[in-house]
Design an enzyme around this catalytic site. Structure first.
Site, PDB file in Angstrom:
ATOM      1  N   HIS A 197       0.821  -1.214   0.000  1.00  0.00           N
ATOM      2  CA  HIS A 197       0.000   0.000   0.000  1.00  0.00           C
ATOM      3  C   HIS A 197       0.857   1.266   0.000  1.00  0.00           C
ATOM      4  O   HIS A 197       1.867   1.332   0.710  1.00  0.00           O
ATOM      5  CB  HIS A 197      -0.905   0.018   1.229  1.00  0.00           C
ATOM      6  CG  HIS A 197      -1.971  -1.041   1.206  1.00  0.00           C
ATOM      7  ND1 HIS A 197      -2.961  -1.067   0.252  1.00  0.00           N
ATOM      8  CD2 HIS A 197      -2.187  -2.113   2.012  1.00  0.00           C
ATOM      9  CE1 HIS A 197      -3.750  -2.111   0.481  1.00  0.00           C
ATOM     10  NE2 HIS A 197      -3.301  -2.764   1.527  1.00  0.00           N
ATOM     11  N   ARG A 202      -8.116 -11.171   9.329  1.00  0.00           N
ATOM     12  CA  ARG A 202      -7.319 -10.034   9.802  1.00  0.00           C
ATOM     13  C   ARG A 202      -7.219 -10.105  11.329  1.00  0.00           C
ATOM     14  O   ARG A 202      -8.238 -10.332  11.992  1.00  0.00           O
ATOM     15  CB  ARG A 202      -7.982  -8.712   9.409  1.00  0.00           C
ATOM     16  CG  ARG A 202      -8.250  -8.555   7.915  1.00  0.00           C
ATOM     17  CD  ARG A 202      -9.164  -7.358   7.710  1.00  0.00           C
ATOM     18  NE  ARG A 202      -9.516  -7.114   6.326  1.00  0.00           N
ATOM     19  CZ  ARG A 202     -10.568  -7.655   5.712  1.00  0.00           C
ATOM     20  NH1 ARG A 202     -11.339  -8.519   6.341  1.00  0.00           N
ATOM     21  NH2 ARG A 202     -10.852  -7.338   4.468  1.00  0.00           N
ATOM     22  N   CYS A 243       2.608 -30.660 -12.810  1.00  0.00           N
ATOM     23  CA  CYS A 243       1.363 -29.880 -12.849  1.00  0.00           C
ATOM     24  C   CYS A 243       1.234 -29.289 -14.245  1.00  0.00           C
ATOM     25  O   CYS A 243       2.024 -28.420 -14.622  1.00  0.00           O
ATOM     26  CB  CYS A 243       1.397 -28.783 -11.784  1.00  0.00           C
ATOM     27  SG  CYS A 243       0.068 -27.593 -11.956  1.00  0.00           S
ATOM     28  N   CYS A 276      -7.497 -27.270 -12.971  1.00  0.00           N
ATOM     29  CA  CYS A 276      -7.839 -28.591 -12.392  1.00  0.00           C
ATOM     30  C   CYS A 276      -7.682 -28.595 -10.880  1.00  0.00           C
ATOM     31  O   CYS A 276      -8.049 -29.569 -10.233  1.00  0.00           O
ATOM     32  CB  CYS A 276      -7.043 -29.708 -13.063  1.00  0.00           C
ATOM     33  SG  CYS A 276      -5.456 -30.068 -12.287  1.00  0.00           S
TER      34      CYS A 276
END
Ligand SMILES: Cc1cc2nc3c(=O)[nH]c(=O)nc-3n(C[C@H](O)[C@H](O)[C@H](O)COP(=O)(O)OP(=O)(O)OC[C@H]3O[C@@H](n4cnc5c(N)ncnc54)[C@H](O)[C@@H]3O)c2cc1C
Length: 498
Positions: free
Chosen positions: A52, A314, A414, A451
C-alpha cells in the site's frame, strides 16, 4: 533446558520472518518457532498481496508511519530476496458523481501522510487505461507507489534468508508459556520443551493477544478476527492490468478487483467480524458480496470466470493510537512493555501489515538497541538470497539447459501451471523445506490452475514420500491430521492395520 538463544521469535508469518531476516545481520543466536507444519501459512498466505502507498492509514497512527517507511523498501527487498513484486501503482475508482468527493478526502489524507506520486485522473482517462472498468467511472485516484507481491513468496524468501544467515527455524513448535524469573522472560515453554532466551518476540498474528497476556502485558488488548473472502478468476478468461479499489467504507477498503503477480485476477475481500480464529471457510453470503462488489468495478465479471475461492482473517486489535490528539482504536502495537523485561510485544498487525513488515523489523531493532542490546554486525552477512529455477518463467533455451543438468526438470507434474519434478524436489530440500502438499503448492504455484490439483496431487504425494523417505500414508495436505491416503487399495479395509 533444550538450548539457549539470544532471541526467540514466536510466529513465522511475514512479520516474524522479516524480523528474523533483519536480525540475522547481527551476532545473535536466533530461533524462530512456528506452531504449524510450515511457515507463512496463515494470514500471510491469504490476503490481497498489495504493497500500500499509505493514503488509507489514519494520519498520526503507527500504522501510517510503518506503511510509509516500508513502502519504498520493497523494491530493494524484492531484488535482494528474489520474490515476485511489481510496483504497478494502484487506483481508487469513483463510480458516479457522489463518490468523487470521497476521492478528494483520500487524496488529502495521502498528502498529510506524506505519500508521494498521487494524482487524480478523469473517468475518460481511467477507461482508456483499463478498458474493462465500469463505463460509469467518474474519476480515479492513482498512486504510483502502490504495488503487488507474492506474500507467501516474500515470507519464505525472508525466512530462508534468515536461515542462510544462521537463524534456526523449528516448525510444529507451539509456544505455550513464558518462564519468567525476577520479572524477566528467561525461557519460552513449547510443546517441544523449554528454550532459554534473553529476548522473546511476539509475532503470533491472530494469537498475539494470548501471548502478550501470558507475559502479563496489555490484558485489555483483544484480537477480533475479521474475515475477508475472495474469488480467483481464470487467467485464460480474464486479465486486469492493475489494482482497482472502490472508494472505501468506514470499516474496510471495500471489494477490489486486482491483478496478481501470478497472472490471475482476484476479487475481494469482505470484512466480517467473527469470534473463531481458525474458521477460514467461505460462505455463500460472502461470495455473493464479493461478486456484486467486483461487478461494480468490472461489470462483465461472471461466475463462469471463477476457478477458486479462499478467505483470510485479519488480526484486528483494539489498541489506541498513542499519538496525542489522534482518536483511533485499532493501531499496531510494537513495543518493549514496562511490565516485564526481555519481551518485545507486537500485536494488532492487520492491514497494512504485509506492507509494513520490513519497517516493523527495523523498529524492533531500534527498540532492542534502545534497551541496551549491543547489536554487533556480522562481517560475512550477505543481503541476498538466490531464488530457485522456475520452469514456467523460462524460455526454451533456459529450459533445455536446465533439463540437460537435471532430467527431473523435464518431467511436468502440474500441467496447468507447468511445474516440474525438479522444482518440487528442490523445495523439499530447500533451507526452509516443504514437507506437505500445501507447502509445495504455496512455493511452486502447482495445483492452482483450472484442475485445482486433480492431476498432480497423487504424483506430489509420491515424490514427497520418496524424497522424505516416508510411507506415502504419512504424507499430509497441510500437517498433522490431514493425511491424503487412508490405506493401500489392494488390501481390504477389514484386513488393513495401520
Ligand atoms: C483479507 C486480508 C487482506 C489483507 N490485505 C493486505 C494487503 O493487501 N496489504 C497489506 O499490507 N496487508 C494486508 N493484510 C494484512 C496482512 O496480511 C497481515 O497484516 C500480515 O500477513 C500479518 O502477518 P503476521 O506475521 O503478523 O501474521 P501471520 O501471517 O498470521 O503469522 C503469525 C504466525 O504465528 C504462528 N503462531 C500463532 N500462535 C503461535 C504459537 N502459540 N506458537 C507458535 N507459533 C504461533 C501462526 O501459526 C502464524 O504462522 C490483509 C489481511 C487480510 C486477512
Amino acid at each position: 533446558m533444550a538450548a539457549a538463544y539470544d532471541v526467540i521469535i514466536i510466529g513465522g508469518g511475514i512479520v516474524g520472518s522479516m524480523i528474523a531476516r533483519f536480525l540475522s545481520r547481527f551476532q545473535l543466536k536466533i530461533l524462530l518457532i512456528e506452531k504449524r507444519a510450515d511457515i507463512g501459512s496463515v494470514t500471510s498466505a491469504a490476503n490481497t498481496a498489495l504493497i500500500h502507498p499509505g493514503y488509507n492509514a489514519v494520519t498520526g497512527s503507527l500504522k501510517a508511519k510503518m506503511n510509509l517507511i516500508a513502502n519504498p523498501m520493497w523494491t530493494q527487498l524484492a531484488q535482494e530476496l528474489q520474490f515476485s513484486f511489481d510496483r504497478c501503482g494502484d487506483y481508487v475508482v469513483a463510480v458516479g458523481q457522489d463518490e468523487l468527493q470521497k476521492l478528494e478526502s483520500l487524496f488529502e489524507r495521502g498528502k498529510r501522510n506524506g505519500v508521494l506520486g498521487m494524482n487524480r485522473i478523469s473517468g475518460e482517462e481511467m477507461r482508456r487505461r483499463e478498458p474493462l472498468i465500469n463505463p460509469n467511472v467518474s474519476g480515479a485516484l492513482f498512486a504510483e507507489t502502490g504495488g503487488m507481491c507474492d506474500p507467501f513468496g516474500a515470507t519464505l524468501a525472508a525466512a530462508e534468508h534468515a536461515v542462510l544467515n544462521g537463524v534456526e527455524i523449528r516448525t510444529n513448535t507451539r509456544f505455550e508459556d513464558f518462564v519468567i524469573e525476577d520479572n524477566r522472560v528467561i525461557a519460552v515453554r513449547t510443546n517441544q520443551g523449554d528454550f532459554a532466551c534473553r529476548w522473546a518476540i511476539n509475532a503470533a498474528g491472530l494469537y498475539s493477544d494470548v501471548i502478550m497476556h501470558k507475559a502479563g502485558v496489555r490484558l485489555e488488548f483483544k484480537v477480533t478476527p475479521r474475515k475477508g473472502e475472495y474469488l480467483i478468476l481464470d487467467r485464460a478468461e480474464f486479465e486486469l492490468k492493475s489494482v482497482y479499489f472502490p472508494v472505501p467504507t468506514n470499516v474496510s477498503k471495500g471489494i477490489l478487483a486486482t491483478a496478481t503477480v501470478h497472472g490471475n485476477t482476484i476479487l475481494g475481500p469482505t470484512a466480517r467480524v467473527q469470534d473463531e480464529r481458525e474458521d477460514k471457510s467461505n460462505t455463500a453470503a460472502g461470495l455473493e458480496e464479493v461478486l456484486s462488489g467486483g461487478k461494480k468495478l468490472i461489470p462483465n465479471v461472471n461466475t463462469r470466470h471463477v476457478i477458486a475461492m479462499f478467505a483470510g482473517l485479519r488480526a484486528a486489535g483494539n489498541a489506541p493510537c498513542e499519538t496525542p490528539g489522534v482518536d483511533y482504536q485499532h493501531d499496531f502495537i510494537i513495543e518493549i512493555p514496562s511490565q516485564v523485561n526481555g519481551f518485545v510485544n507486537i500485536g494488532g498487525i492487520e492491514s497494512p501489515g504485509l506492507t509494513s513488515s520490513p519497517a516493523i523489523a527495523l523498529r524492533v531493532i531500534d527498540l532492542l538497541r534502545d534497551a541496551g542490546e549491543k547489536l554487533v554486525e556480522k562481517k560475512e552477512w550477505n543481503p541476498n538470497r538466490p531464488a530457485r529455477p522456475c520452469f514456467r518463467h523460462m524460455n526454451d533455451a533456459q529450459r533445455r539447459q536446465l533439463i540437460e543438468k537435471d532430467a527431473r526438470y523435464g518431467r511436468v507434474i502440474c500441467r496447468c501451471e507447468n511445474v516440474t519434478e525438479g522444482e518440487i524436489v528442490a523445495e523439499i530440500h530447500a533451507p526452509v523445506p516443504a514437507t506437505n502438499y500445501d507447502a509445495i503448492k504455496r512455493r511452486t504455484w502447482l495445483g492452482t490452475g483450472r484442475c485445482q490439483g486433480g492431476f498432480d496431487m497423487t504424483r506430489v504425494t509420491d515424490i514427497l514420500a520418496r524424497e522424505l523417505d516416508r510411507s506415502p500414508l504419512s504424507i499430509t495436505k497441510k500437517g498433522r491430521k490431514s493425511e491424503l491416503l487412508e490405506r493401500p487399495t489392494k488390501i481390504p479395509r477389514e484386513r488393513y492395520e495401520d
